[in-house]
Design an enzyme around this catalytic site. Structure first.
Site, mmCIF file in Angstrom:
data_model
loop_
_atom_site.group_PDB
_atom_site.id
_atom_site.type_symbol
_atom_site.label_atom_id
_atom_site.label_comp_id
_atom_site.label_asym_id
_atom_site.label_seq_id
_atom_site.Cartn_x
_atom_site.Cartn_y
_atom_site.Cartn_z
ATOM 1 N N ILE A 137 -0.813 -10.283 0.025
ATOM 2 C CA ILE A 137 -1.839 -10.243 -1.000
ATOM 3 C C ILE A 137 -2.436 -8.840 -1.009
ATOM 4 C CG2 ILE A 137 -2.388 -12.708 -1.071
ATOM 5 C CD1 ILE A 137 -4.606 -12.279 0.864
ATOM 6 N N ASP A 138 -2.959 -8.436 -2.146
ATOM 7 C CA ASP A 138 -3.424 -7.068 -2.316
ATOM 8 C C ASP A 138 -4.544 -6.712 -1.343
ATOM 9 O OD1 ASP A 138 -1.675 -6.874 -4.451
ATOM 10 O OD2 ASP A 138 -3.198 -7.405 -5.932
ATOM 11 N N LYS A 139 -4.696 -5.427 -1.110
ATOM 12 C CA LYS A 139 -5.718 -4.914 -0.194
ATOM 13 C C LYS A 139 -7.099 -5.485 -0.502
ATOM 14 C CE LYS A 139 -8.072 -0.508 0.881
ATOM 15 N NZ LYS A 139 -9.268 -0.653 0.037
#
Length: 304
Positions: A137-139
């Site tokens: 999942i994105d930062k």
């Protein structure tokens, strides 16, 4: 190199060699075994064979496995929220702001660095830069992701993802008042032709499907929604919601110029379910909204 051998038994007659090796070599995954044939390190009766070779009783199968490549990632004592762990997998509730795996600019402060400190063994299918990571999942997205401790678990979880048997649900806050209760966005996603650092809906992209449901409308200015992924493209929810005109609040890449400061996009992977790769038990996990996300919702409710 570690050398191994196996003599084909009567009950193995006619079985493809790659399938037989999956059963014989319990410590190696199917994808690893495939690479052995690509590297031509499997021999039958001292002759090289392809992975579709059908075995005969008495065949002597020999193969040599290279030593595992040592990790060059530094283990760091970084706090992480492990919500479940057993001998095969663990499920982590990642905080917003943490990068999942090492990359340029983030070599020692990632989830992988933290995992290597807290967990002794992780799978290596994705190479030394992404041990254990089945999906990401994105930062600046918070929430749940599953991590594999060994390659068999990794491969089986990856197959579930490919077969759309893993359920991933997110909660998100978007700009605008979505007029309908439910919706599905079926639009391919790929690299933007205008900006290669961004993803976009493009005819040259890969298939991407996002389903959403309205949870709450906030004064005609914002909508609180649940999203369910059918595919898992990079930045999928962020790109799809922008595409239909309702970008995520706080999204620095795909959001509005004037948006709230919520330390990245208001997106949380709150529910994850899958079949356990070893026990076959159906697993389901939920993670509550982060405090800042909850506070943002409360402030909006009170402001209008």
């Amino acid at each position: 190199m570690n050398e191994f051998s196996y003599i084909v038994k009567t009950e193995d007659e006619g079985v493809r060699i790659d399938k037989l090796l999956v059963d014989v070599t319990e410590d190696f995954s199917r994808s690893q075994i495939k690479t052995w044939f690509d590297k031509k390190i499997v021999r039958v009766n001292e002759q090289e064979v392809k992975q579709n070779y059908k075995c005969h009783t008495g065949d002597v199968i020999e193969w040599a496995v290279p030593e595992a490549e040592p990790l060059d990632i530094v283990a760091r004592d970084i706090p992480i929220n492990i919500v479940y762990e057993d001998a095969d997998i663990l499920v982590v509730n990642k905080e917003s702001g943490m990068v999942v795996h090492p990359a340029a600019g983030h070599q020692e402060d990632t989830l992988v660095n933290a995992l290597l400190y807290h967990v002794k063994d992780l799978s290596g299918i994705n190479g030394v830069k992404r041990p254990g990571i089945v999906h990401r999942i994105d930062k600046d997205t918070s929430g749940l992701l599953v991590v594999a401790k060994h390659d068999i678990a990794h491969e089986r979880l990856a197959e579930q993802l490919k077969d759309k048997k893993v359920s991933r649900k997110y909660k998100a806050l978007v700009h605008g008042d979505i007029p309908h209760e439910y919706g599905s966005i079926d639009a391919p996603i790929g690299r933007s032709e205008k900006n290669r650092q961004l993803m976009a809906v493009t005819e040259k992209g890969k298939p991407a499907v996002t389903h959403f449901e309205v949870l709450e409308r906030l004064h005609g200015k914002y909508t609180f929604i649940e999203c369910k992924l059918e595919t898992g493209r990079t930045h999928q929810i962020r790109v799809h919601m922008r595409y239909i005109g309702y970008p995520l609040v706080g999204d620095p890449k795909y959001g509005q110029r004037k948006t709230m400061d919520v330390d990245g996009q208001a997106l949380h992977a709150y529910q994850l379910s899958f079949e356990h790769p070893v026990t076959k038990e159906q697993m389901e996990f939920e993670a509550p909204l982060p405090e800042k996300f909850t506070t943002t919702l409360e402030n909006i409710r009170k402001s209008y």
